[in-house]
Structures are given as structure tokens and as C-alpha cells.
Design a protein around this motif. Structure first.
Motif, short mmCIF file in Angstrom:
data_model
loop_
_atom_site.label_atom_id
_atom_site.label_comp_id
_atom_site.label_asym_id
_atom_site.label_seq_id
_atom_site.Cartn_x
_atom_site.Cartn_y
_atom_site.Cartn_z
N MET A 35 0.83 -1.21 0.00
CA MET A 35 0.00 0.00 0.00
C MET A 35 0.87 1.26 0.00
O MET A 35 0.53 2.27 -0.62
CB MET A 35 -0.90 0.01 1.25
CG MET A 35 -1.98 1.06 1.23
SD MET A 35 -2.53 1.57 2.88
CE MET A 35 -3.38 0.15 3.49
N ILE A 36 2.00 1.21 0.67
CA ILE A 36 2.85 2.40 0.79
C ILE A 36 3.78 2.52 -0.43
O ILE A 36 3.92 3.60 -1.02
CB ILE A 36 3.69 2.38 2.10
CG1 ILE A 36 2.79 2.07 3.31
CG2 ILE A 36 4.44 3.68 2.29
CD1 ILE A 36 1.68 3.03 3.59
N PRO A 41 9.75 9.09 2.42
CA PRO A 41 8.92 10.07 1.70
C PRO A 41 9.68 10.68 0.49
O PRO A 41 10.89 10.57 0.39
CB PRO A 41 8.64 11.14 2.75
CG PRO A 41 8.91 10.51 4.07
CD PRO A 41 10.00 9.49 3.81
N SER A 42 8.92 11.35 -0.36
CA SER A 42 9.51 11.99 -1.56
C SER A 42 10.46 13.12 -1.16
O SER A 42 10.32 13.73 -0.10
CB SER A 42 8.39 12.56 -2.42
OG SER A 42 7.54 11.53 -2.85
N GLY A 66 -2.98 9.77 -1.63
CA GLY A 66 -1.88 9.17 -0.88
C GLY A 66 -0.92 10.20 -0.30
O GLY A 66 0.28 10.14 -0.57
N PRO A 67 -1.43 11.14 0.52
CA PRO A 67 -0.54 12.18 1.08
C PRO A 67 0.52 11.64 2.04
O PRO A 67 1.54 12.30 2.25
CB PRO A 67 -1.51 13.11 1.82
CG PRO A 67 -2.72 12.27 2.11
CD PRO A 67 -2.83 11.32 0.95
N GLY A 68 0.29 10.47 2.63
CA GLY A 68 1.27 9.92 3.58
C GLY A 68 1.47 10.85 4.75
O GLY A 68 0.50 11.30 5.39
N ASP A 90 -6.38 9.37 1.75
CA ASP A 90 -5.43 8.28 2.01
C ASP A 90 -6.16 7.08 2.60
O ASP A 90 -7.07 7.21 3.42
CB ASP A 90 -4.31 8.72 2.95
CG ASP A 90 -3.04 7.90 2.73
OD1 ASP A 90 -2.02 8.48 2.32
OD2 ASP A 90 -3.09 6.66 2.93
N LEU A 91 -5.73 5.91 2.18
CA LEU A 91 -6.30 4.64 2.61
C LEU A 91 -5.80 4.24 3.99
O LEU A 91 -6.39 3.39 4.64
CB LEU A 91 -5.86 3.59 1.58
CG LEU A 91 -6.66 2.33 1.34
CD1 LEU A 91 -8.12 2.63 1.13
CD2 LEU A 91 -6.09 1.61 0.11
N PHE A 95 -1.95 7.59 8.72
CA PHE A 95 -1.51 8.80 8.01
C PHE A 95 -2.60 9.89 8.10
O PHE A 95 -2.29 11.07 8.27
CB PHE A 95 -1.21 8.51 6.54
CG PHE A 95 0.08 7.77 6.31
CD1 PHE A 95 1.18 7.96 7.12
CD2 PHE A 95 0.20 6.88 5.24
CE1 PHE A 95 2.38 7.29 6.90
CE2 PHE A 95 1.39 6.20 5.01
CZ PHE A 95 2.48 6.41 5.84
N CYS A 115 -8.88 6.43 -3.23
CA CYS A 115 -9.04 7.47 -4.24
C CYS A 115 -9.92 6.99 -5.40
O CYS A 115 -10.33 7.80 -6.22
CB CYS A 115 -7.69 7.97 -4.72
SG CYS A 115 -6.60 6.67 -5.25
N GLY A 136 0.58 9.78 -5.70
CA GLY A 136 1.82 9.06 -5.38
C GLY A 136 1.52 7.64 -4.97
O GLY A 136 2.36 6.97 -4.38
N ILE A 137 0.31 7.17 -5.24
CA ILE A 137 -0.03 5.80 -4.82
C ILE A 137 0.71 4.80 -5.71
O ILE A 137 0.98 5.07 -6.88
CB ILE A 137 -1.55 5.54 -4.83
CG1 ILE A 137 -2.12 5.55 -6.24
CG2 ILE A 137 -2.30 6.55 -3.96
CD1 ILE A 137 -3.51 4.98 -6.32
N TYR A 167 3.53 10.53 -9.88
CA TYR A 167 4.96 10.20 -9.71
C TYR A 167 5.08 8.74 -9.32
O TYR A 167 4.35 8.25 -8.46
CB TYR A 167 5.65 11.14 -8.70
CG TYR A 167 4.99 11.26 -7.36
CD1 TYR A 167 3.89 12.08 -7.17
CD2 TYR A 167 5.49 10.57 -6.26
CE1 TYR A 167 3.28 12.20 -5.92
CE2 TYR A 167 4.89 10.69 -5.01
CZ TYR A 167 3.78 11.50 -4.86
OH TYR A 167 3.17 11.62 -3.63
C1 LIG Z 1 4.60 6.20 -1.66
S1 LIG Z 1 3.43 6.73 -0.43
C2 LIG Z 1 3.45 8.45 -0.87
C3 LIG Z 1 3.47 9.34 0.33
C4 LIG Z 1 3.74 10.81 0.07
N1 LIG Z 1 2.79 11.38 -0.85
C5 LIG Z 1 5.15 11.05 -0.44
O1 LIG Z 1 5.30 11.39 -1.61
O2 LIG Z 1 6.09 10.94 0.33
C6 LIG Z 1 1.87 6.12 -1.05
C7 LIG Z 1 0.64 6.59 -0.28
O3 LIG Z 1 -0.53 6.14 -0.99
C8 LIG Z 1 -1.51 5.68 -0.05
N2 LIG Z 1 -2.43 4.80 -0.81
C9 LIG Z 1 -2.18 3.60 -1.36
N3 LIG Z 1 -3.27 3.15 -2.03
C10 LIG Z 1 -4.22 4.11 -1.92
C11 LIG Z 1 -5.57 4.25 -2.41
N4 LIG Z 1 -6.15 3.32 -3.15
N5 LIG Z 1 -6.25 5.39 -2.09
C12 LIG Z 1 -5.68 6.37 -1.33
N6 LIG Z 1 -4.42 6.28 -0.84
C13 LIG Z 1 -3.70 5.17 -1.13
C14 LIG Z 1 -0.65 5.02 1.03
O4 LIG Z 1 -1.35 4.86 2.23
C15 LIG Z 1 0.51 6.02 1.12
O5 LIG Z 1 0.18 7.09 1.98
#
Ligand SMILES: C[S@@+](CC[C@H](N)C(=O)[O-])C[C@H]1O[C@@H](n2cnc3c(N)ncnc32)[C@H](O)[C@@H]1O
Length: 211
Positions: A35-36, A41-42, A66-68, A90-91, A95, A115, A136-137, A167
Motif C-alpha cells: 500500500m505504501i 517520503p519523496s 496518498g498524502p502519507g 489516504d487509505l 496517516f 481514491c 503518489g499511490i 509520480y
Molecule cells: C509512496 S506513499 C506516498 C506518500 C507521500 N505522498 C510522499 O510522496 O512521500 C503512497 C501513499 O498512498 C496511499 N495509498 C495507497 N493506495 C491508496 C488508495 N487506493 N487510495 C488512497 N491512498 C492510497 C498510502 O497509504 C501512502 O500514503
């Protein structure tokens, strides 16, 4: 640049430093790697590369998938118009709780969910269409069919000429966005761990349809 006020009610989440954000991010990665999708983080370079593409003066609804821990969220709020709204979806409940406790800005709405339900969340926020959607998911590790649904819903949720900014560490997502969006451009940011690809998919609607 404006600074984003931080909430200070909860002592447990008082530390707004880098280390606590990285710590939470890493722990969530260990719990839910699929999921992450990333161990840290970016980078600031990636954030700037993407957010420099946005027409902030004319953006009134910005959606972030996916704001994390809020790496992009804070930077978006710093650039965003005072009357604009940022809807962050965010799922991961940890977070969502983290962001709600850390960022005190009336323009930010954080919601817990997928999303894939972006259109419902936009409606519940009292808005119509998004100007930009940033994601960013990790598309390559989503369950089968979910990526296709998210791309179709994203296209419907954008206003004509709105843009989907994505991304990713691989080009996998092109097979999902190319059939849905008319125009996709691509760039690469080296100053991120690992280097990251950025896709910009434009929603082009024929004049007759847009009318
Ligand atoms: C790689 S992290 C990105 C975090 C942050 N935006 C960054 O760039 O550092 C991916 C994020 O997507 C979220 N995520 C994954 N699948 C998702 C979905 N279907 N809907 C919403 N958020 C989701 C995860 O929980 C996580 O917070």
C-alpha cells in the motif's frame, strides 16, 4: 512562502520534525509494503519539480492521492490560493490521523478512503470538479482492476483541461493512463531515492463535449 500553522493539542504528535515523519512512514511501510510502495517520503526536489507545473492562480480544487506524512501536502498549501481547497485522500488511517493532528489549515480536507471514490469525496466537499489531481499511490502493486478504476474515476473528476500528475518509480502506470487520457508527457527526477518518473496526463475534451 506562507507557513502552515501546526496543531499543538496532542502532546503525542507534537514533534513535527523530519525524524518522526520518517519514523511513521517507515513503520507503515513495514506494516503495509504494497500500500505504501516506498521506504521513505519523496524528496524536496521531486516536490518542487511537480508543483512548479501547477497554475496556482487559477487552481481552486487540488486533490492529492496518498498524502502519507504530508510531504507534498504542506508544499501544496504553501503555494495554494487562499480561496482554494486541498482534498487529501489516504487509505491508511494512521496517516490520516497524523495529518489531521499536524496541519491546521481550513483549506485542507483530509479524508480516509480509497481514491477510487474521488468523485464522491469531491461531492461531499461541496465541490464540482478538480483542477489538478496529484498521485503518489503505488499503481504497480494495486489489486487487479483497481488502477483502471482509479484512472477512469480521475478522468471524470477533473475539469476539462485539468491535469493528472503522477509520480512513480516505473513506467507501469502508462498502460493505465494512456488509454484514458489523450495527452501524456513524462519526465525523470534524479534527485529522489530512488529516481522518480513524473507523468502529466491532460484531460482534453472536444469543444462540443465540453459545452
Ligand atoms: C509512496 S506513499 C506516498 C506518500 C507521500 N505522498 C510522499 O510522496 O512521500 C503512497 C501513499 O498512498 C496511499 N495509498 C495507497 N493506495 C491508496 C488508495 N487506493 N487510495 C488512497 N491512498 C492510497 C498510502 O497509504 C501512502 O500514503
Amino acid at each position: 512562502m506562507a507557513s502552515i500553522p501546526l496543531k499543538d493539542k496532542d502532546k503525542k504528535v507534537q514533534d513535527t520534525g523530519f525524524l518522526s515523519q520518517w519514523n511513521l512512514f517507515f513503520r507503515q511501510f513495514v506494516k503495509h509494503p504494497g500500500m505504501i510502495g516506498s521506504i521513505i517520503p519523496s524528496s524536496t526536489a521531486l516536490v518542487n519539480h511537480i508543483l512548479d507545473q501547477v497554475d496556482w492562480a487559477n487552481c481552486r480544487l487540488f486533490v492529492e492521492y496518498g498524502p502519507g506524512v504530508g510531504t507534498f501536502t504542506r508544499a501544496i498549501l504553501e503555494r495554494m490560493h487562499p480561496d482554494a481547497t486541498l482534498l487529501a485522500i489516504d487509505l491508511n488511517l494512521d496517516f490520516v490521523a497524523f495529518l489531521e493532528s499536524r496541519i491546521d489549515d481550513p483549506r485542507l480536507k483530509v479524508v480516509h478512503g480509497s481514491c477510487a471514490d474521488v468523485r464522491r469525496f469531491i461531492k461531499e466537499a461541496g465541490a464540482l470538479k478538480a483542477d489538478y489531481i496529484l498521485s503518489g499511490i503505488p499503481f504497480s502493486t494495486l489489486p487487479k482492476g483497481v488502477g483502471e478504476t482509479i484512472c477512469a474515476e480521475t478522468h471524470s473528476a477533473l475539469r476539462p483541461d485539468g491535469a493528472f500528475l503522477v509520480y512513480q518509480y516505473s513506467r507501469f502506470v502508462r498502460r493505465l493512463i494512456d488509454p484514458v487520457f489523450g495527452e501524456v508527457s513524462e519526465s525523470l527526477t534524479w534527485r529522489n531515492i530512488p529516481p522518480c518518473r513524473v507523468f502529466r496526463a491532460e484531460k482534453r475534451v472536444a469543444l462540443a463535449q465540453a459545452a
